[in-house]
Design an enzyme around this catalytic site. Structure first.
Site, PDB file in Angstrom:
ATOM      1  N   HIS A  33      -5.776  -6.311  -2.920  1.00 44.74           N
ATOM      2  CA  HIS A  33      -6.759  -6.417  -1.838  1.00 44.74           C
ATOM      3  C   HIS A  33      -7.041  -7.869  -1.452  1.00 44.74           C
ATOM      4  CE1 HIS A  33      -8.464  -2.057  -2.391  1.00 44.74           C
ATOM      5  NE2 HIS A  33      -7.267  -2.076  -1.855  1.00 44.74           N
ATOM      6  N   GLY A  46       4.328  10.770  -8.270  1.00 47.94           N
ATOM      7  CA  GLY A  46       5.259   9.755  -8.762  1.00 47.94           C
ATOM      8  C   GLY A  46       6.008   9.018  -7.670  1.00 47.94           C
ATOM      9  N   ASN A  71      -4.190   8.268   4.220  1.00 45.79           N
ATOM     10  CA  ASN A  71      -2.918   7.836   4.818  1.00 45.79           C
ATOM     11  C   ASN A  71      -2.891   7.935   6.338  1.00 45.79           C
ATOM     12  OD1 ASN A  71      -1.757   7.362   2.273  1.00 45.79           O
ATOM     13  ND2 ASN A  71      -1.134   9.508   2.065  1.00 45.79           N
ATOM     14  N   HIS A 125       0.518   4.197  -2.736  1.00 42.33           N
ATOM     15  CA  HIS A 125       0.237   5.568  -2.305  1.00 42.33           C
ATOM     16  C   HIS A 125       1.400   6.517  -2.611  1.00 42.33           C
ATOM     17  CE1 HIS A 125      -3.342   4.737   0.615  1.00 42.33           C
ATOM     18  NE2 HIS A 125      -3.429   4.052  -0.508  1.00 42.33           N
ATOM     19  N   ASP A 126       2.637   5.991  -2.640  1.00 43.63           N
ATOM     20  CA  ASP A 126       3.746   6.856  -3.030  1.00 43.63           C
ATOM     21  C   ASP A 126       3.702   7.133  -4.533  1.00 43.63           C
ATOM     22  OD1 ASP A 126       6.103   8.384  -2.911  1.00 43.63           O
ATOM     23  OD2 ASP A 126       7.282   6.666  -3.573  1.00 43.63           O
ATOM     24  N   ASP A 179      -9.521  -9.945   2.716  1.00 45.49           N
ATOM     25  CA  ASP A 179      -9.841 -11.236   2.104  1.00 45.49           C
ATOM     26  C   ASP A 179     -10.241 -12.227   3.193  1.00 45.49           C
ATOM     27  OD1 ASP A 179      -9.907 -13.741   0.933  1.00 45.49           O
ATOM     28  OD2 ASP A 179      -7.948 -13.563  -0.038  1.00 45.49           O
ATOM     29  N   SER A 223       7.838  10.616  -1.760  1.00 50.02           N
ATOM     30  CA  SER A 223       7.198  11.781  -1.123  1.00 50.02           C
ATOM     31  C   SER A 223       6.285  11.337   0.019  1.00 50.02           C
ATOM     32  CB  SER A 223       6.404  12.601  -2.142  1.00 50.02           C
ATOM     33  OG  SER A 223       5.497  11.771  -2.853  1.00 50.02           O
ATOM     34  N   ASP A 282       8.631   8.875  -5.790  1.00 46.40           N
ATOM     35  CA  ASP A 282       9.746   9.722  -5.360  1.00 46.40           C
ATOM     36  C   ASP A 282       9.882   9.733  -3.845  1.00 46.40           C
ATOM     37  OD1 ASP A 282       7.489  11.081  -4.615  1.00 46.40           O
ATOM     38  OD2 ASP A 282       8.238  13.055  -5.204  1.00 46.40           O
ATOM     39  N   PRO A 288      -7.659   7.194  -5.075  1.00 48.86           N
ATOM     40  CA  PRO A 288      -9.062   6.798  -5.266  1.00 48.86           C
ATOM     41  C   PRO A 288      -9.741   6.496  -3.930  1.00 48.86           C
ATOM     42  CG  PRO A 288      -7.568   5.041  -5.921  1.00 48.86           C
ATOM     43  CD  PRO A 288      -6.719   6.237  -5.649  1.00 48.86           C
ATOM     44  N   ARG A 329       0.829  -1.207   0.000  1.00 43.70           N
ATOM     45  CA  ARG A 329       0.000   0.000   0.000  1.00 43.70           C
ATOM     46  C   ARG A 329       0.868   1.264   0.000  1.00 43.70           C
ATOM     47  NH1 ARG A 329      -3.582   2.493   4.301  1.00 43.70           N
ATOM     48  NH2 ARG A 329      -5.251   3.554   3.148  1.00 43.70           N
ATOM     49  N   ASP A 354      -2.906 -13.518  -3.707  1.00 43.72           N
ATOM     50  CA  ASP A 354      -3.293 -14.439  -4.776  1.00 43.72           C
ATOM     51  C   ASP A 354      -4.542 -13.921  -5.488  1.00 43.72           C
ATOM     52  OD1 ASP A 354      -5.330 -14.836  -2.982  1.00 43.72           O
ATOM     53  OD2 ASP A 354      -4.693 -16.836  -2.392  1.00 43.72           O
TER      54      ASP A 354
HETATM   55  C1  HEM Z   1      -8.571   0.802  -6.976  1.00 43.62           C
HETATM   56  C2  HEM Z   1      -8.597   1.739  -6.068  1.00 43.62           C
HETATM   57  C3  HEM Z   1      -8.287   1.492  -4.618  1.00 43.62           C
HETATM   58  C4  HEM Z   1      -9.044   1.895  -3.565  1.00 43.62           C
HETATM   59  C5  HEM Z   1     -10.332   2.693  -3.646  1.00 43.62           C
HETATM   60  C6  HEM Z   1      -8.413   1.401  -2.371  1.00 43.62           C
HETATM   61  C7  HEM Z   1      -8.868   1.632  -1.087  1.00 43.62           C
HETATM   62  C8  HEM Z   1      -8.363   1.042   0.042  1.00 43.62           C
HETATM   63  C9  HEM Z   1      -8.885   1.243   1.377  1.00 43.62           C
HETATM   64  C10 HEM Z   1     -10.052   2.140   1.750  1.00 43.62           C
HETATM   65  C11 HEM Z   1      -8.149   0.475   2.222  1.00 43.62           C
HETATM   66  C12 HEM Z   1      -8.338   0.343   3.734  1.00 43.62           C
HETATM   67  C13 HEM Z   1      -7.552   1.401   4.429  1.00 43.62           C
HETATM   68  C14 HEM Z   1      -7.935   1.659   5.854  1.00 43.62           C
HETATM   69  O1  HEM Z   1      -8.505   0.828   6.541  1.00 43.62           O
HETATM   70  O2  HEM Z   1      -7.683   2.771   6.296  1.00 43.62           O
HETATM   71  C15 HEM Z   1      -7.160  -0.203   1.424  1.00 43.62           C
HETATM   72  C16 HEM Z   1      -6.223  -1.086   1.920  1.00 43.62           C
HETATM   73  C17 HEM Z   1      -5.232  -1.667   1.154  1.00 43.62           C
HETATM   74  N1  HEM Z   1      -4.951  -1.380  -0.173  1.00 43.62           N
HETATM   75 FE1  HEM Z   1      -6.128  -0.377  -1.460  1.00 43.62          FE
HETATM   76  N2  HEM Z   1      -7.281   0.719  -2.722  1.00 43.62           N
HETATM   77  C18 HEM Z   1      -7.160   0.754  -4.075  1.00 43.62           C
HETATM   78  C19 HEM Z   1      -6.131   0.221  -4.822  1.00 43.62           C
HETATM   79  C20 HEM Z   1      -5.040  -0.431  -4.285  1.00 43.62           C
HETATM   80  C21 HEM Z   1      -3.853  -0.799  -5.034  1.00 43.62           C
HETATM   81  C22 HEM Z   1      -3.611  -0.489  -6.502  1.00 43.62           C
HETATM   82  C23 HEM Z   1      -3.021  -1.425  -4.149  1.00 43.62           C
HETATM   83  C24 HEM Z   1      -1.633  -1.984  -4.368  1.00 43.62           C
HETATM   84  C25 HEM Z   1      -1.166  -2.400  -5.522  1.00 43.62           C
HETATM   85  C26 HEM Z   1      -3.699  -1.476  -2.876  1.00 43.62           C
HETATM   86  C27 HEM Z   1      -3.230  -2.097  -1.752  1.00 43.62           C
HETATM   87  C28 HEM Z   1      -3.868  -2.127  -0.541  1.00 43.62           C
HETATM   88  C29 HEM Z   1      -3.444  -2.961   0.564  1.00 43.62           C
HETATM   89  C30 HEM Z   1      -2.323  -3.983   0.540  1.00 43.62           C
HETATM   90  C31 HEM Z   1      -4.290  -2.656   1.641  1.00 43.62           C
HETATM   91  C32 HEM Z   1      -4.210  -3.215   3.065  1.00 43.62           C
HETATM   92  C33 HEM Z   1      -3.238  -2.361   3.862  1.00 43.62           C
HETATM   93  C34 HEM Z   1      -2.905  -2.879   5.248  1.00 43.62           C
HETATM   94  O3  HEM Z   1      -3.325  -3.975   5.608  1.00 43.62           O
HETATM   95  O4  HEM Z   1      -2.182  -2.181   5.964  1.00 43.62           O
HETATM   96  N3  HEM Z   1      -4.901  -0.838  -2.986  1.00 43.62           N
HETATM   97  N4  HEM Z   1      -7.291   0.164   0.103  1.00 43.62           N
END
Ligand code: HEM
Ligand SMILES: *[C@@H]1O[C@H](CO)[C@@H](O)[C@H](O)[C@H]1NC(C)=O
Length: 320
Positions: A200, A79, A103, A73-74, A240, A83, A81, A170, A69, A248
């Site tokens: 996710h 980009g 964040n 987010h970086d 999950d 940041s 970098d 997003p 994540r 996976d």
């Molecule tokens: C498609 C748009 C996406 C949205 C709307 C989104 C939104 C979110 C949200 C709301 C959370 C929960 C955060 C919290 O509880 O504060 C989350 C967790 C997470 N997101 Fe996304 N996400 C997106 C795309 C991605 C992408 C592209 C990745 C990585 C390639 C990613 C990786 C993760 C991971 C690994 C977690 C779990 C973090 C943790 O357990 O600490 N997400 N995401």
């Protein structure tokens, strides 16, 4: 043949052209980076990161999710970098990206990047950027909890700016069109978006998100809500429900079965193109792994600083 060609409208030609230009653009960015950038300047760089990440993720598998994540987010904001890694400077007028809604209080794994940086400063001072450390760490996290790997080009440099107002990540309430626009505005494709969403399949979300997807499977919704109530809604729940620490393609089955917490995840079923990919990935782990790896590399090439731009930070949380 001529007839077929005539059928291609100007509009299609234009969109093909812009797609080609976009592809060229990311290839350009990837060319600035190269495989094994530290081969002569710090040969142990990737191994030092790998050992640090491996230790941390073995102790707490949730850290792999945290690091993936951080990478997203970086790279998505200003980009790749580093940041995102900059802390708000105490008493300064502006806040850093870390304080923005998506964040603040929910980032995990920052200290692992700091640990790797500290070791690298001993082994090869002023050489390895925090942005590259994060890119290596995301690759290593993928390998440890996903069981597959990819070579990631390096040579990124660290930026000197981190601004809360620039965070345009997003939101989990976005519909498909808004999600698509958000990713395409950064130079990523809709296919990349679907493949990257598989992240996710690990990690957790705050209980405040459990009511986000109105079409959540009712039995699953009930179970999650009851578990969250017990934690006073201040807790977290796994993204999950089947294999929380395994990166996976289970995520895509969850989408099809309406067992994903965010309506953004659920919306991948709202177009034929994205729904077809969801089905494909749910059935073919290899196809997903390949596309995820390729998309992670493209994500890692967004707006990178190279050459003499930016700096090599001494500590990832503060600029030099
Ligand atoms: C498609 C748009 C996406 C949205 C709307 C989104 C939104 C979110 C949200 C709301 C959370 C929960 C955060 C919290 O509880 O504060 C989350 C967790 C997470 N997101 Fe996304 N996400 C997106 C795309 C991605 C992408 C592209 C990745 C990585 C390639 C990613 C990786 C993760 C991971 C690994 C977690 C779990 C973090 C943790 O357990 O600490 N997400 N995401
Ligand atoms: C799964 O995807 C891989 C990689 O794209 C492909 O080579 C393979 O034929 C696919 N398998 C099936 C059963 O469709």
């Amino acid at each position: 043949m001529m007839k077929m060609y005539g059928m291609i409208t100007w509009f299609m030609k234009l969109s093909i052209l812009s797609m080609l230009l976009m592809a060229l653009d990311t290839t350009e960015a990837q060319k600035q980076l190269k495989l094994g950038f530290y081969r002569t300047t710090c040969p142990a760089a990737e191994k030092i990161v790998r050992d640090t990440v491996s230790k941390a993720v073995t102790a707490n598998p949730g850290m792999a999710a945290g690091i993936l994540r951080l990478y997203f987010h970086d790279c998505f904001v200003r980009g790749c970098d580093a940041s995102l890694l900059l802390k708000t400077v105490p008493k300064s007028a502006s806040e850093s990206e870390q304080d923005a809604g998506p964040n603040a209080g929910t980032l995990r794994g920052l200290e692992i990047i700091d640990q790797a940086k500290a070791k690298l400063e001993t082994a090869c001072p002023n050489t390895v950027s925090c942005a590259d450390i994060l890119a290596f760490a995301a690759r290593d996290s993928t390998n440890i909890v996903g069981g597959f790997s990819y070579a990631i080009p390096s040579g990124r440099r660290d930026g000197r700016v981190s601004n809360i107002d620039e965070v345009d990540l997003p939101s989990p309430s976005f519909d498909l069109n808004t999600l698509k626009k958000t990713f395409m505005a950064k130079g990523l494709s809709v296919g990349d978006m679907v493949a990257l969403s598989g992240a996710h399949s690990i990690g957790r979300a705050g209980c405040n998100f459990v009511a986000s997807n109105p079409s959540l499977d009712p039995t699953y919704a009930k179970a999650v809500k009851s578990k969250c109530r017990k934690s006073g809604n201040s807790g977290t729940t796994n993204l999950d429900p089947v294999s929380a620490n395994r990166l996976d393609s289970q995520y895509y089955l969850n989408v099809k079965q309406h067992k994903v917490l965010f309506s953004s995840d659920q919306s991948l079923l709202d177009s034929k193109f994205t729904a077809t990919l969801v089905t494909k990935y749910s059935r073919n782990l290899t196809a997903w792994r390949n596309d995820f790896a390729a998309a992670m590399i493209r994500l890692g090439s967004l707006d990178v600083l190279t050459g003499t731009k930016g700096e090599i930070r001494k500590r990832c949380g503060v600029r030099n």
